[in-house]
Design an enzyme around this catalytic site. Structure first.
Site, PDB file in Angstrom:
ATOM      1  N   GLY A   1       0.807  -1.216   0.000  1.00 38.36           N
ATOM      2  CA  GLY A   1       0.000   0.000   0.000  1.00 38.36           C
ATOM      3  C   GLY A   1       0.841   1.268   0.000  1.00 38.36           C
ATOM      4  O   GLY A   1       1.832   1.364   0.717  1.00 38.36           O
TER       5      GLY A   1
ATOM      6  N   VAL B   1       2.607  -1.947   4.411  1.00 37.57           N
ATOM      7  CA  VAL B   1       3.049  -0.599   4.037  1.00 37.57           C
ATOM      8  C   VAL B   1       4.275  -0.678   3.141  1.00 37.57           C
ATOM      9  O   VAL B   1       5.275  -1.266   3.497  1.00 37.57           O
ATOM     10  CB  VAL B   1       3.416   0.223   5.301  1.00 37.57           C
ATOM     11  CG1 VAL B   1       3.710   1.660   4.918  1.00 37.57           C
ATOM     12  CG2 VAL B   1       2.304   0.159   6.329  1.00 37.57           C
ATOM     13  N   CYS B   2       4.195  -0.042   1.983  1.00 33.50           N
ATOM     14  CA  CYS B   2       5.226  -0.229   0.966  1.00 33.50           C
ATOM     15  C   CYS B   2       6.610   0.269   1.364  1.00 33.50           C
ATOM     16  O   CYS B   2       7.606  -0.317   1.019  1.00 33.50           O
ATOM     17  CB  CYS B   2       4.812   0.455  -0.327  1.00 33.50           C
ATOM     18  SG  CYS B   2       6.027   0.235  -1.634  1.00 33.50           S
ATOM     19  N   PHE B   3       6.676   1.379   2.087  1.00 33.33           N
ATOM     20  CA  PHE B   3       7.994   1.948   2.358  1.00 33.33           C
ATOM     21  C   PHE B   3       8.672   1.282   3.553  1.00 33.33           C
ATOM     22  O   PHE B   3       9.663   1.764   4.056  1.00 33.33           O
ATOM     23  CB  PHE B   3       7.890   3.460   2.599  1.00 33.33           C
ATOM     24  CG  PHE B   3       7.672   4.226   1.336  1.00 33.33           C
ATOM     25  CD1 PHE B   3       8.747   4.627   0.563  1.00 33.33           C
ATOM     26  CD2 PHE B   3       6.396   4.515   0.888  1.00 33.33           C
ATOM     27  CE1 PHE B   3       8.562   5.324  -0.622  1.00 33.33           C
ATOM     28  CE2 PHE B   3       6.196   5.206  -0.288  1.00 33.33           C
ATOM     29  CZ  PHE B   3       7.289   5.614  -1.049  1.00 33.33           C
ATOM     30  N   ASP B   4       8.124   0.155   3.998  1.00 34.81           N
ATOM     31  CA  ASP B   4       8.618  -0.468   5.220  1.00 34.81           C
ATOM     32  C   ASP B   4       9.999  -1.100   5.065  1.00 34.81           C
ATOM     33  O   ASP B   4      10.749  -1.183   6.008  1.00 34.81           O
ATOM     34  CB  ASP B   4       7.595  -1.515   5.680  1.00 34.81           C
ATOM     35  CG  ASP B   4       8.012  -2.161   6.982  1.00 34.81           C
ATOM     36  OD1 ASP B   4       8.423  -1.416   7.880  1.00 34.81           O
ATOM     37  OD2 ASP B   4       7.950  -3.381   7.084  1.00 34.81           O
TER      38      ASP B   4
END
Length: 278
Positions: free
Chosen positions: A82, A149-152
């Site tokens: 996401g 969460v994509c930037f994780d």
């Protein structure tokens, strides 16, 4: 030697469905030989949560929160997790898999395309480099992401500026064409981002949030001066020209092209069948 000419489209702030439809249309037109390789910059109206092609909405996304914030919502044709699209510059690159500059593997093609992003950050005066996972643990992390969460977690050749991940990208290959799109964050509303996903409990949410702080950063947290969207566009336009060694030629969609994209948006990316199918 003359540089190869690629097309450049700045489509401004568009609806989530239109944004995904235009990326798909560009891929299609390029596969049919109708257009040259293309780089596109865009924004989102309204701010939007986009999810990866394989994500399960019911299990991972808090749709009540999405509605509460008045966000748009769309499923991407690319994988990944996401992403909250708000104060950012979004880009897409559309180029044939057979292009002489494109390596065969996804990872290497990702590195070549992302060179344009790297140069863009340098034009903004920021020290950017590619992170390559070194330890077995880091490699395992890539295969089993801990959150939606994509930037994780930095992925292969993820761009790191001052030690923190700044640009998240996703890639798909269809009809012999590579589509890579990604987000370059100018500002990030962390509270909003973390309220959009479902977690087993508050403790997990808090832990992920703390981890995230160390790993992801928006450009304007890294510099004292406030970088505007127009400055970012200018820097990354030059960055792509330098990084890919091409000349970008600005292009406006024709009425027919626009109509085609609007129909695709309506019949596919605006439908619940597409967005909630998994």
């Amino acid at each position: 030697m003359e540089k190869e000419v690629w097309r450049f489209i700045d489509s401004g702030n568009c609806s989530p469905a239109f944004n995904m439809a235009l990326d798909e249309a560009l891929l299609e037109w390029h596969s049919e030989g109708k257009i040259p390789p293309t780089i596109r910059f865009y924004g989102w109206n309204p701010p939007t949560l986009s999810i990866g092609y394989f994500q399960k909405v019911e299990k991972e996304i808090d749709m009540e929160a999405v509605k509460k914030y008045g966000l748009g919502f769309v499923r991407r044709p690319t994988g990944g997790r996401g992403v909250l699209h708000d104060q950012e510059l979004t880009y897409s690159v559309i180029v044939s898999e057979l292009h002489p500059a494109m390596p065969q593997t996804v990872t290497e093609a990702y590195r070549v395309i992302s060179q344009g992003i790297l140069e863009g950050f340098r034009f903004l005066g920021l020290d950017a480099y590619f992170a390559v996972p070194k330890t077995e643990e880091e490699k395992a992390d890539l295969k089993n992401p801990r959150s939606a969460v994509c930037f994780d977690a930095p992925s292969w050749y993820e761009l790191v500026v001052e030690g923190r991940k700044v640009a998240g990208s996703a890639q798909t290959r269809q009809k012999g064409v590579i589509l890579q799109h990604g987000s370059i964050l100018l500002h990030l509303d962390e509270d909003m981002l973390f309220s959009l996903f479902k977690y087993p409990n508050e403790r997990v949410k808090e832990r992920l949030r703390q981890n995230f702080k160390n790993k992801a950063v928006a450009i304007n947290e890294l510099t004292d001066r406030n970088i505007t969207i127009n400055e970012a566009k200018e820097a990354f336009f030059r960055g792509f020209e330098k990084g890919l060694n091409v000349q970008l030629e600005r292009y406006e969609l024709t009425d027919d092209e626009l109509f085609y994209v609007q129909q695709l948006a309506k019949n596919k990316y605006e439908t619940d069948e597409w967005n909630f199918k998994r």
